[in-house]
Design a protein around this motif. Structure first.
Motif, PDB file in Angstrom:
ATOM      1  N   ASP A   1       0.835  -1.198   0.000  1.00 22.26           N
ATOM      2  CA  ASP A   1       0.000   0.000   0.000  1.00 22.26           C
ATOM      3  C   ASP A   1       0.872   1.251   0.000  1.00 22.26           C
ATOM      4  O   ASP A   1       2.075   1.184  -0.195  1.00 22.26           O
ATOM      5  CB  ASP A   1      -1.001  -0.026   1.161  1.00 22.26           C
ATOM      6  N   MET A   2       0.236   2.392   0.214  1.00 23.37           N
ATOM      7  CA  MET A   2       0.908   3.693   0.107  1.00 23.37           C
ATOM      8  C   MET A   2       1.502   3.873  -1.287  1.00 23.37           C
ATOM      9  O   MET A   2       2.538   4.520  -1.478  1.00 23.37           O
ATOM     10  CB  MET A   2       1.996   3.836   1.173  1.00 23.37           C
ATOM     11  N   ALA A   3       0.819   3.251  -2.275  1.00 22.31           N
ATOM     12  CA  ALA A   3       1.249   3.342  -3.681  1.00 22.31           C
ATOM     13  C   ALA A   3       2.670   2.833  -3.875  1.00 22.31           C
ATOM     14  O   ALA A   3       3.379   3.255  -4.786  1.00 22.31           O
ATOM     15  CB  ALA A   3       1.111   4.779  -4.191  1.00 22.31           C
ATOM     16  N   GLY A   4       3.079   1.918  -2.995  1.00 22.46           N
ATOM     17  CA  GLY A   4       4.404   1.329  -3.107  1.00 22.46           C
ATOM     18  C   GLY A   4       5.510   2.143  -2.502  1.00 22.46           C
ATOM     19  O   GLY A   4       6.684   1.779  -2.618  1.00 22.46           O
ATOM     20  N   GLN A   5       5.171   3.230  -1.820  1.00 23.02           N
ATOM     21  CA  GLN A   5       6.196   4.095  -1.251  1.00 23.02           C
ATOM     22  C   GLN A   5       6.862   3.442  -0.038  1.00 23.02           C
ATOM     23  O   GLN A   5       6.326   2.507   0.559  1.00 23.02           O
ATOM     24  CB  GLN A   5       5.582   5.436  -0.846  1.00 23.02           C
ATOM     25  N   VAL A   6       8.008   3.993   0.319  1.00 21.64           N
ATOM     26  CA  VAL A   6       8.728   3.508   1.494  1.00 21.64           C
ATOM     27  C   VAL A   6       7.848   3.730   2.728  1.00 21.64           C
ATOM     28  O   VAL A   6       7.246   4.787   2.905  1.00 21.64           O
ATOM     29  CB  VAL A   6      10.072   4.250   1.649  1.00 21.64           C
ATOM     30  N   GLY A   7       7.795   2.729   3.576  1.00 22.71           N
ATOM     31  CA  GLY A   7       6.970   2.808   4.770  1.00 22.71           C
ATOM     32  C   GLY A   7       5.603   2.179   4.610  1.00 22.71           C
ATOM     33  O   GLY A   7       4.873   2.009   5.589  1.00 22.71           O
ATOM     34  N   GLY A   8       5.249   1.821   3.371  1.00 19.64           N
ATOM     35  CA  GLY A   8       3.972   1.163   3.154  1.00 19.64           C
ATOM     36  C   GLY A   8       3.966  -0.256   3.695  1.00 19.64           C
ATOM     37  O   GLY A   8       5.003  -0.896   3.837  1.00 19.64           O
ATOM     38  N   LEU A   9       2.760  -0.757   3.997  1.00 21.78           N
ATOM     39  CA  LEU A   9       2.608  -2.126   4.477  1.00 21.78           C
ATOM     40  C   LEU A   9       2.394  -3.055   3.286  1.00 21.78           C
ATOM     41  O   LEU A   9       1.881  -2.641   2.252  1.00 21.78           O
ATOM     42  CB  LEU A   9       1.433  -2.213   5.453  1.00 21.78           C
ATOM     43  N   SER A  10       2.764  -4.322   3.456  1.00 25.80           N
ATOM     44  CA  SER A  10       2.689  -5.243   2.324  1.00 25.80           C
ATOM     45  C   SER A  10       2.197  -6.609   2.763  1.00 25.80           C
ATOM     46  O   SER A  10       2.282  -6.987   3.926  1.00 25.80           O
ATOM     47  CB  SER A  10       4.061  -5.381   1.641  1.00 25.80           C
ATOM     48  N   GLY A  11       1.679  -7.327   1.799  1.00 19.51           N
ATOM     49  CA  GLY A  11       1.283  -8.727   1.963  1.00 19.51           C
ATOM     50  C   GLY A  11       1.645  -9.472   0.695  1.00 19.51           C
ATOM     51  O   GLY A  11       1.834  -8.865  -0.364  1.00 19.51           O
TER      52      GLY A  11
END
Length: 463
Positions: free
Chosen positions: A240-250
Motif C-alpha cells: 500500500d501507500m502506492a508502493g512508497q517507502v513505509g507502506g505495508l505489504s502482503g
C-alpha cells in the motif's frame, strides 16, 4: 439535518445557512439585535434586520488509533449567542457522547477519550445543543453533526483467495494472461494512499511479470517449454501507500503449471533394430514390440504404427497398443527357416493428433528399419508319405522283407534318420524294421485265413 463529511468547511457553512434561514427569528430576545433605521420618501418606516444566529465549530474528525496520554482534541462547538460570560451551556448527545466523546459544557471543546478504529466504525452521529444556564432554555435549535474517524495506514493488503493454482499452455506467446490476483486493504480508499495498492513480483522472474496496477500475471518469455520445466512458484507482493517507502505489504504464492501441447514429434531411439523370431511361431501370435518415444503427454503423444514397405510386409502386420503406445508385431503367415532366413521391414510411427501451429517443428513422424531373423527349430524327420500299403505272402518265412519306408530331416543339417516300430499293440510285434534303411521284415509266419491284414506304426528320429 445530516451534514456530509466531504470536508471540514462545508458543515460550518451548511449549518450556518440552515440555522440562519430556518431559525433566524426564533430566539431574538436572547441575542443582541442591531437595528438599522431608514427613512423613505413616503414616510419614516422602521426596518428590522434579522440578527445572525447559529452554531460555529471548526473540526469534525478524530484520528484513529490515537495512543497519546491525553484525550484527543476533536473540535469546538460555539454558538454566536455565546458572549464568553459562561452563561451558555453546551450539551452533547448521540453516538458515543459521554463515553467516547466528552464536551466542556462552558467552552464547547470536544475531546475523544478512547482509541478508535475506523475499520470498525467510520463515523459517529451526534447532536449539539446550547442552553441558557440561568433559564435552562435552548438558545439554539438542536443540530446534528458527524465526527468522522480519520484513517491511518494500519492495515496491510491481504490476498483472500491465495495460494493460487493455475495452468497456462506451454509455448504461449509472451504476454499471455495467466491470472489476475487481487489484494484488499481495509484502510480508507478515499483518504490518502493508505489503501492504494501496487503489485510487484518477488519470485518468478524472468518467466512471469505482474501489472503493478491491475495484478494481472503474464508470461514474460517466448516459447516456455514444458518438457524443459513444468512447474513454477511465483510470489506476488501487494504494497500500500502506492508502493512508497513505509507502506505495508502482503504476499501470496501462485503455483503455475505449463500444460502440454503437441510440439514434439515421435522419435525411434534407433534407426535400425533386429528381431529374432523362431520358425515355429504360430500365425496370429505377437512376435515382437517396437516403440517410438514422444516427449509430449496425453493425446499429444498418441501415435499409430505402419509397415510402409519391406519384403516382410506380407508376412508380418503391426498394430498399436493405445495404453503403452507400442507397436505390436504379429505373424500373418508361417515361417520356414529353410526357405527364407530373414525379412526387412520399414516401420513408421506418426502422431494421430497434430497441432498445425507447430508444424514447423515436424514432421510429426519417424521411420526405422527392422530386420527379422528367422530362427531354425530342430524339426522331427518327415516321412515321404503319410501312410504306406505293403503286401506279403502267407506262409512266408520269418525275416521276409515286406517293404521300405523313408523319412528325411527337414532341417538344414539333414541329419541321418533312425527308424523303429512303435510297439503299442501285439500286431506291432509281428514285424521288425532295419533302423538305418527303414526296411520292414516279417517276425512270424502269417495265415491269411486267420488275419488278412495288419496295421503297424513306424517312427523316425534324428541320429
Amino acid at each position: 439535518m445530516r451534514i456530509t463529511s466531504t470536508s471540514c468547511i462545508c458543515p460550518v457553512l451548511v449549518c450556518l445557512c440552515f440555522v440562519q434561514r430556518c431559525y433566524g427569528a426564533a430566539h431574538h430576545g436572547s441575542i443582541k439585535v442591531t437595528r438599522n433605521q431608514t427613512k423613505h420618501i413616503e414616510g419614516e418606516t422602521e426596518v428590522h434586520h434579522r440578527p445572525k444566529r447559529g452554531w460555529v465549530w471548526n473540526q469534525f474528525f478524530v484520528l484513529e488509533e490515537h495512543m497519546g496520554p491525553d484525550p484527543q482534541y476533536v473540535g469546538k462547538l460555539h454558538s454566536n449567542s455565546d458572549k464568553g460570560d459562561g452563561s451558555v451551556k453546551y450539551i452533547l448527545t448521540g453516538e458515543g457522547a459521554g463515553t467516547i466523546f466528552i464536551i466542556d459544557d462552558t467552552t464547547g471543546d470536544i475531546h475523544s477519550t478512547k482509541s478508535l478504529d475506523r475499520e470498525q466504525k467510520t463515523h459517529y452521529v451526534l447532536h449539539a445543543q446550547a442552553i441558557d444556564r440561568r433559564t435552562n432554555k435552548p438558545l439554539e435549535p438542536e443540530s446534528e453533526f458527524i465526527i468522522k474517524v480519520q484513517d491511518i495506514n494500519d492495515n496491510a493488503p491481504k490476498f483472500t483467495d491465495g495460494p493460487y493454482i493455475v495452468t497456462v499452455p506451454e509455448m504461449s506467446e509472451m504476454g499471455t494472461s495467466v491470472l489476475q490476483v487481487t489484494a484488499t486493504d481495509a484502510d480508507d480508499p478515499t483518504y490518502g494512499n493508505s489503501a492504494r495498492v501496487v503489485y510487484s513480483i518477488l519470485q518468478g522472474q524472468p518467466y512471469f511479470s505482474v501489472d503493478p496496477k491491475t495484478g494481472v500475471i503474464r508470461t514474460a518469455l517466448h516459447n516456455m517449454d514444458r518438457e524443459a520445466r513444468e512447474h513454477y512458484s511465483v510470489v506476488i507482493q501487494a504494497k500500500d501507500m502506492a508502493g512508497q517507502v513505509g507502506g505495508l505489504s502482503g504476499s501470496t504464492t501462485v503455483n503455475i503449471t505449463l500444460t502440454d501441447v503437441n510440439d514434439n514429434p515421435p522419435r525411434f531411439p534407433q534407426k535400425h533394430y533386429q528381431l529374432y523370431v523362431p520358425e515355429s511361431a504360430q500365425v496370429g501370435s505377437a512376435v515382437g514390440k517396437i516403440k517410438a518415444n514422444d516427449a509430449d503427454t496425453g493425446s499429444n503423444a498418441d501415435m499409430k504404427y505402419t509397415i510402409i514397405n519391406g519384403d516382410g510386409s506380407g508376412v508380418f502386420s503391426i498394430s498399436t497398443d493405445k495404453e503403452t503406445r507400442e507397436g505390436i508385431l504379429s505373424l500373418k503367415k508361417p515361417l520356414n527357416y529353410e526357405k527364407k532366413k530373414s525379412y526387412t521391414l520399414n516401420i513408421e510411427g506418426a502422431n494421430t493428433h497434430v497441432d498445425f501451429r507447430f508444424s514447423h517443428l515436424g514432421p510429426f513422424k519417424d521411420v526405422t528399419m527392422l530386420k527379422i531373423i528367422v530362427g531354425d527349430v530342430d524339426e522331427p524327420p518327415l516321412f515321404t508319405m503319410p501312410s504306406y500299403v505293403m503286401e506279403v505272402y502267407e506262409n512266408a518265412k520269418i525275416g521276409t522283407p515286406v517293404g521300405t519306408v523313408m523319412a528325411q530331416d527337414p532341417d538344414a543339417a539333414n541329419s541321418l534318420v533312425r527308424y523303429f516300430i512303435d510297439h503299442n499293440t501285439e500286431e506291432d510285434r509281428y514285424f521288425t524294421i532295419d533302423a538305418s534303411t527303414g526296411t520292414i521284415k516279417t517276425a512270424k509266419i502269417f495265415d491269411r485265413e486267420e488275419t488278412p491284414w495288419y496295421n503297424i506304426t513306424v517312427a523316425a528320429s534324428e541320429i
